[in-house]
Design a protein around this motif. Structure first.
Motif, PDB file in Angstrom:
ATOM      1  N   TYR A 233      46.148  47.456  24.454  1.00  0.00           N
ATOM      2  CA  TYR A 233      45.558  46.580  25.463  1.00  0.00           C
ATOM      3  C   TYR A 233      44.852  47.419  26.522  1.00  0.00           C
ATOM      4  O   TYR A 233      45.403  48.413  27.003  1.00  0.00           O
ATOM      5  CB  TYR A 233      46.663  45.727  26.089  1.00  0.00           C
ATOM      6  N   ALA A 398      43.640  38.707  33.611  1.00  0.00           N
ATOM      7  CA  ALA A 398      42.748  39.796  33.214  1.00  0.00           C
ATOM      8  C   ALA A 398      41.281  39.368  33.271  1.00  0.00           C
ATOM      9  O   ALA A 398      40.411  40.144  33.691  1.00  0.00           O
ATOM     10  CB  ALA A 398      43.110  40.269  31.811  1.00  0.00           C
ATOM     11  N   ARG A 399      40.991  38.135  32.858  1.00  0.00           N
ATOM     12  CA  ARG A 399      39.609  37.648  32.941  1.00  0.00           C
ATOM     13  C   ARG A 399      39.135  37.651  34.382  1.00  0.00           C
ATOM     14  O   ARG A 399      38.016  38.088  34.689  1.00  0.00           O
ATOM     15  CB  ARG A 399      39.526  36.233  32.363  1.00  0.00           C
ATOM     16  N   ALA A 402      38.318  41.044  35.613  1.00  0.00           N
ATOM     17  CA  ALA A 402      37.066  41.537  35.048  1.00  0.00           C
ATOM     18  C   ALA A 402      35.857  40.969  35.786  1.00  0.00           C
ATOM     19  O   ALA A 402      34.868  41.682  36.033  1.00  0.00           O
ATOM     20  CB  ALA A 402      36.986  41.182  33.560  1.00  0.00           C
ATOM     21  N   LEU A 425      37.660  41.841  28.247  1.00  0.00           N
ATOM     22  CA  LEU A 425      38.567  41.026  29.051  1.00  0.00           C
ATOM     23  C   LEU A 425      38.014  39.669  29.440  1.00  0.00           C
ATOM     24  O   LEU A 425      38.776  38.777  29.827  1.00  0.00           O
ATOM     25  CB  LEU A 425      38.947  41.794  30.322  1.00  0.00           C
TER      26      LEU A 425
END
Length: 502
Positions: A233, A398-399, A402, A425
């Motif tokens: 990851y 995580a998105r 990003a 991501l």
């Protein structure tokens, strides 16, 4: 709470300066004893100090129901150090809590007496109180959480239903990770049968169907670290890391076939947790099966953060922790404290189609718009990416990280390309939107020089053909060559023409 640790800190510290109040929690757990000292905004204070000792108080409970003498000695040494550290750090409020091992051990009272001799006022939390603190901890770091919280300690497992920012049903079981080995030793299927019976007796069978299980506790965070390693990851941030149920099953098989040395080499995996990984994975597999959840989400926030959150006024609890934290970061490291909120209001008219979550992420990004100004000019864009991806933020996945990283990269001069690992991501369309945020922020930063006045006196608007900057006659002089170029870059990126108007 003793008078030693309940003073209001208005006097200077050891360096002669008056600083923000500091709050400390000593958590006497079944597996570890930890001191954490917090400082900063009430809603989401930063961790100033964090130290743990793996005393293993609950290790002997399954055998003879008592804490071993060696564990008692280690606990006394750790607690004496933590009390001394708290005094040296001028902690204003120190709360000491004990959980399942001390609560259940036949000689738990002896440890409590030792704690009191050290000048610490200790509370023994009930299973109900542990469950509530775990639930509040998850809500503190994931305000929109909707599901079941599972808090695995050394001596007990707490389950809490959380929904719409509130705690619902909760229950505590004597299924801590230090007890699981003895259950599994009874033979194949023994643990699953015990989990099934415990959940059935409590009325919790199938209660998680269609809902995520939020994982709290060091043992389950360690499983998240292992899964990150196995999946390569790209973002080693454990908070809100998601794992489907089949990942837990695969990990259980992996753990059974690797040695302790291999496990200890996994980045971020505590050597003290390696020995119990197999037991925590086995318990999680059984729990997911019988509670009905098909996915898990790791929470870095748990009992300690829940104790802080539970003591806050409802109005403070309702604050968005991401916005509070990024605003605090911007004020500490930016040039002008009010700049982030002003910048977001200034660019918002250009992004009326952003949904609530996208608008929230854009707001957080604007709070961080100035974090790179002290960096070497050649690396300001990289600094923005680092802050977004690796900052100690919560209430962001995580998105989201990003998108914030992309916008900061662009606004700090990195251009419109997407640096690694952001494309892994977040979707390309979302990253393109973040580029537009960054270009708009870059225009606002150049026009205003980071100051409030120009942003307050001007405004942005857009239509199908133009991106318009509205300036007063007195401010027309601010529209120099650099501002014009950034205005054009923004307009070109969204396929429109740059226009200046009154």
């Amino acid at each position: 709470m003793t008078s030693l640790f309940s003073k209001t800190r208005t006097e200077p510290g050891h360096d002669g300066r008056i600083s923000e109040p500091r709050t400390g929690i000593i958590d006497i757990g079944s597996n570890s004893i930890r001191l954490v000292v917090y400082q900063g905004p009430e809603r989401i204070p930063s961790v100033l100090f964090n130290e743990k000792v793996m005393a293993g108080l609950g290790r002997g409970l399954a055998q003879d129901g008592a804490i071993s003498q060696g564990a008692l000695d280690m606990a006394e040494q750790a607690l004496a150090r933590f009390a001394a550290v708290a005094r040296e750090m001028d902690v204003t409020r120190l709360r000491t809590v004990a959980t399942a091992a001390v609560r259940d051990a036949s000689n738990g009272a002896a440890l409590l007496e030792t704690v009191r001799r050290l000048g610490l006022d200790v509370e023994t939390l009930s299973g109900e109180q542990e469950a509530m603190a775990a639930g509040h901890g998850v809500l503190s770091g994931i305000p929109q959480a909707d599901g079941i919280v599972g808090d695995l300690g050394g001596g007990s497992l707490e389950l809490v239903r959380i929904e719409r920012g509130a705690l619902r049903e909760r229950v505590s079981f004597p299924l801590g990770v230090l007890r699981i080995g003895a259950v599994r030793a009874k033979g194949a299927g023994a643990l699953e049968r015990q989990v099934h019976k415990a959940l059935g007796d409590a009325g919790w069978l199938g209660r998680g169907a269609g809902l995520p299980l939020y994982l709290v506790g060091g043992s389950w965070r360690a499983l998240g670290r292992l899964d990150m390693h196995l999946c390569s990851y790209p973002l080693p941030v454990i908070h809100q890391y998601a794992m489907p149920a089949d990942s837990i099953t695969r990990m259980g098989r992996t753990i059974a076939h690797v040695n302790k040395q291999w496990l200890r080499a996994v980045p971020g995996l505590s050597s003290g947790r390696a020995a119990t990984l197999g037991d925590s994975a086995a318990l999680l597999q059984a729990l997911l099966k019988h509670i009905g959840s098909d996915r898990t989400i790791v929470s870095a926030f748990g009992l300690r953060e829940g104790l802080l959150y539970g003591a806050l006024d409802p109005a403070v609890q309702a604050e968005d922790p991401l916005i509070v934290a990024t605003r605090d970061e911007g004020r500490r490291h930016g040039r002008f404290p009010e700049h982030g909120d002003l910048l977001d209001r200034w660019i918002a008219p250009l992004f009326g189609n952003d949904d609530t979550e996208m608008a929230r992420l854009r707001h957080a990004t604007c709070q961080l718009a100035d974090v790179g100004w002290r960096a070497n000019p050649e690396f300001r864009a990289e600094r923005g990416v680092e802050v977004a991806l690796h900052g100690n933020w919560v209430a962001i996945d995580a998105r989201g990280r990003a998108l914030v990283a992309q916008a900061l990269f662009t606004s700090l001069g990195g251009g419109t390309n997407t640096p690694a690992p952001l494309a892994m991501l977040a979707p390309a369309e979302d990253l393109k939107r973040a580029v537009s945020w960054g270009l708009a922020m870059r225009l606002g930063q150049r026009l205003s020089g980071g100051l409030a006045g120009p942003l307050q006196r001007s405004r942005m608007s857009e239509d199908a053909a133009t991106v318009t900057l509205h300036l007063t006659d007195a401010d027309r002089a601010l529209y120099g060559d650099a501002v014009e170029r950034r205005h054009a870059a923004l307009a070109n990126a969204v396929g429109r023409t740059a226009v200046v108007a009154g």
